[in-house]
Enzyme design. Structure first.
Site, PDB file in Angstrom:
ATOM      1  N   LYS A 182       0.829  -1.209   0.000  1.00  0.00           N
ATOM      2  CA  LYS A 182       0.000   0.000   0.000  1.00  0.00           C
ATOM      3  C   LYS A 182       0.863   1.258   0.000  1.00  0.00           C
ATOM      4  O   LYS A 182       0.575   2.227  -0.721  1.00  0.00           O
ATOM      5  CB  LYS A 182      -0.913  -0.011   1.233  1.00  0.00           C
ATOM      6  N   LYS A 250       0.282  11.332   5.728  1.00  0.00           N
ATOM      7  CA  LYS A 250       0.443  10.233   6.684  1.00  0.00           C
ATOM      8  C   LYS A 250       1.113   9.032   6.020  1.00  0.00           C
ATOM      9  O   LYS A 250       2.087   8.470   6.542  1.00  0.00           O
ATOM     10  CB  LYS A 250      -0.923   9.828   7.234  1.00  0.00           C
TER      11      LYS A 250
END
Length: 306
Positions: A182, A250
């Site tokens: 990811k 993030k």
């Protein structure tokens, strides 16, 4: 230790739990309900779970209650801190999960946390799978998400009928590998959006009609899935979120942080990711943390005095 899941079969009476009903989570959970599964749901803001309640979900007041009522619990929350709280905390999933239960974290979280969760789950006879997703709200609604799974391969295979409701799963390897995939995805995707933003700003300054520009390059080497999803929205300045800009900051931060944890032979330089993180951080500094990830075009425009 042998896996308790020798065959990839999920019975329809398997009790499912769901934690996190944001933009993506609510759509993904809704598909499981529509497929006929019973679903117990928790969300920190209870109002965000009411739509699922109206579809037949049972809403409870804590993650541990979800676990006690479930065989498989999915989580998709804001960040690694939230994941730790809802899974490993005293009122989290693992304290309430019965032996043999499975927690599937679909949040974009830290690979090291995924490995910690896997070890904690095995210590009490349970299983943990990290399975973050890639795709927009359209992909979540239509069940066309890309799902990157890490953990025990047999457990991932057992879960495949559930993953198939939400999208296409790829088994990436041991615990943490789904999260690493990811993060690599986020490095590539965010850089594409920066390039698309610069291309649009350049084309406009050159006097081109922007829709005509998109049509001209869409089938060429510059074309991409992200251009198809966001190009026209960027021209219209429609920055309604499918994922928030602050999430890119993030995720890229976690990617850069995870590189620092690797040994010297595996360390890799990612200067493009560093620069992309700076541009998205500028979005947050400009007060645009909650607009869509394609809103990075606003930063390029500001740099150019617009």
């Amino acid at each position: 230790m042998a896996t308790p899941y020798p065959k990839p079969v999920i019975p329809s009476q398997t009790r499912l739990g769901w934690i996190g009903t944001g933009i993506m989570g609510s759509l993904m959970a809704s598909r499981l309900l529509a497929a006929g599964y019973s679903l117990t749901v928790y969300n920190r803001t209870i109002e965000k779970a009411l739509a699922l309640q109206s579809q037949g979900a049972h809403v409870v007041s804590s993650p541990i209650e979800v676990a006690r009522r479930s065989d498989v619990v999915f989580t998709i929350v804001g960040n690694s801190r939230d994941v730790r709280e809802v899974t490993l905390g005293p009122n989290g999933v693992l304290p309430g999960l019965n032996p043999g239960g499975v927690v599937v974290d679909m949040t974009a979280s830290h690979p090291a946390l995924a490995r910690e969760m896997f070890a904690a789950a095995r210590a009490k006879g349970c299983w943990s799978v990290d399975a973050p997703v890639s795709g927009t709200d359209v992909g979540a609604r239509e069940g066309k998400l890309a799902i990157f799974a890490g953990g025990d391969g047999a457990v991932v295979a057992w879960l495949k009928p559930l993953f198939d409701i939400m999208g296409e799963v790829t088994y990436m390897g041991e615990a943490g590998c789904g999260q690493s995939c990811k993060l690599a995805n986020q490095i590539a995707a965010s850089a594409v959006l920066v390039g698309l933003s610069e291309g649009l700003v350049f084309a406009e300054r050159a006097g081109l009609y922007l829709n005509k520009f998109l049509d001209a390059v869409r089938e060429g080497t510059a074309g991409s899935r992200l251009m198809d999803l966001f190009g026209e929205r960027m021209i219209r300045k429609d920055y309604r979120p499918t994922a928030f800009a602050e999430y890119v900051v993030k995720d890229l931060g976690m990617a850069l942080d995870s590189l620092e944890e690797t040994d010297e032979q595996r360390t890799v330089a990612v200067p493009g990711a560093e620069l992309t993180k700076q541009l998205y951080s500028a979005m947050v500094a400009n007060g645009d943390a909650k607009i869509g990830i394609h809103g990075v075009k606003t930063v390029i425009e500001r740099i150019n005095g617009k």
